[in-house]
Design a protein around this motif. Sequence first.
Motif, PDB file in Angstrom:
ATOM      1  N   ARG A  35      16.169  11.420  -9.863  1.00 27.22           N
ATOM      2  CA  ARG A  35      16.650  11.441 -11.251  1.00 27.22           C
ATOM      3  C   ARG A  35      16.607  10.031 -11.805  1.00 27.22           C
ATOM      4  N   GLY A  36      16.429   9.945 -13.093  1.00 24.63           N
ATOM      5  CA  GLY A  36      16.464   8.641 -13.745  1.00 24.63           C
ATOM      6  C   GLY A  36      15.150   7.897 -13.673  1.00 24.63           C
ATOM      7  N   ALA A  37      15.244   6.626 -13.994  1.00 18.09           N
ATOM      8  CA  ALA A  37      14.057   5.774 -14.045  1.00 18.09           C
ATOM      9  C   ALA A  37      13.542   5.467 -12.640  1.00 18.09           C
ATOM     10  N   SER A  38      12.276   5.224 -12.558  1.00 20.72           N
ATOM     11  CA  SER A  38      11.646   4.890 -11.286  1.00 20.72           C
ATOM     12  C   SER A  38      12.045   3.475 -10.865  1.00 20.72           C
ATOM     13  N   PRO A  39      12.314   3.264  -9.581  1.00 17.11           N
ATOM     14  CA  PRO A  39      12.630   1.917  -9.114  1.00 17.11           C
ATOM     15  C   PRO A  39      11.391   1.030  -8.958  1.00 17.11           C
ATOM     16  N   TRP A  40      10.212   1.592  -9.111  1.00  9.89           N
ATOM     17  CA  TRP A  40       8.975   0.831  -9.025  1.00  9.89           C
ATOM     18  C   TRP A  40       8.814  -0.020 -10.278  1.00  9.89           C
TER      19      TRP A  40
ATOM     20  N   GLY B  82       0.782  -1.225   0.000  1.00  8.36           N
ATOM     21  CA  GLY B  82       0.000   0.000   0.000  1.00  8.36           C
ATOM     22  C   GLY B  82       0.816   1.279   0.000  1.00  8.36           C
ATOM     23  N   ALA B  83       2.158   1.177  -0.064  1.00 11.39           N
ATOM     24  CA  ALA B  83       2.995   2.381  -0.104  1.00 11.39           C
ATOM     25  C   ALA B  83       2.680   3.181  -1.362  1.00 11.39           C
ATOM     26  N   ARG B  84       2.732   4.500  -1.234  1.00 10.16           N
ATOM     27  CA  ARG B  84       2.439   5.360  -2.390  1.00 10.16           C
ATOM     28  C   ARG B  84       3.719   5.713  -3.127  1.00 10.16           C
ATOM     29  N   GLN B  85       3.626   5.755  -4.438  1.00 13.37           N
ATOM     30  CA  GLN B  85       4.774   6.068  -5.279  1.00 13.37           C
ATOM     31  C   GLN B  85       5.112   7.540  -5.185  1.00 13.37           C
ATOM     32  N   THR B  86       6.400   7.831  -5.131  1.00 12.62           N
ATOM     33  CA  THR B  86       6.878   9.207  -5.158  1.00 12.62           C
ATOM     34  C   THR B  86       7.749   9.390  -6.386  1.00 12.62           C
ATOM     35  N   ASP B  87       7.934  10.620  -6.808  1.00 15.56           N
ATOM     36  CA  ASP B  87       8.765  10.888  -7.967  1.00 15.56           C
ATOM     37  C   ASP B  87      10.228  10.605  -7.638  1.00 15.56           C
TER      38      ASP B  87
ATOM     39  N   LEU C 264       1.368  -1.801  -9.318  1.00 14.21           N
ATOM     40  CA  LEU C 264       2.743  -1.374  -9.100  1.00 14.21           C
ATOM     41  C   LEU C 264       3.331  -2.138  -7.926  1.00 14.21           C
ATOM     42  N   VAL C 265       4.656  -2.361  -7.971  1.00 14.55           N
ATOM     43  CA  VAL C 265       5.368  -3.014  -6.883  1.00 14.55           C
ATOM     44  C   VAL C 265       6.480  -2.066  -6.439  1.00 14.55           C
ATOM     45  N   CYS C 266       6.477  -1.713  -5.148  1.00 15.12           N
ATOM     46  CA  CYS C 266       7.471  -0.769  -4.620  1.00 15.12           C
ATOM     47  C   CYS C 266       8.834  -1.447  -4.470  1.00 15.12           C
ATOM     48  N   PRO C 267       9.912  -0.661  -4.369  1.00 10.90           N
ATOM     49  CA  PRO C 267      11.251  -1.231  -4.212  1.00 10.90           C
ATOM     50  C   PRO C 267      11.380  -2.109  -2.968  1.00 10.90           C
TER      51      PRO C 267
END
Length: 114
Positions: free
Chosen positions: A15-20, A7-12, A31-34
Amino acid sequence: MPCFRCGARQTDPSRGASPWRRGVRADRQVLVCPGCQSGRDWAADLDGCAACGSTALVSRLGEIECRDCGHTREAVPAGPADSAGLVRSGAPPGDGGLSEEVAAALTRVLRRRP
């Protein structure tokens, strides 16, 4: 969209690609968080491609496409909640108060009185 596991929310990203990571579960984009990626085999919770078995699937416009082999299939429509407990429309169960946060933010920005 929050992580489908914790349930963690994605943050920007800074820099670079998202780790999600994106995936499909019960014909719904998730989505799957890091943090969840570093745990047990998180990809086992995702749907796999019928042609190659890959979990690199994307859901768009009523169809599911494999990013590895290009195989596409129609997404299976379901009722309000499916067997995996995912809500097919609207907010996921237990959205963590996101609806209230958005309403409060709109009230602040638009200077409405509660």
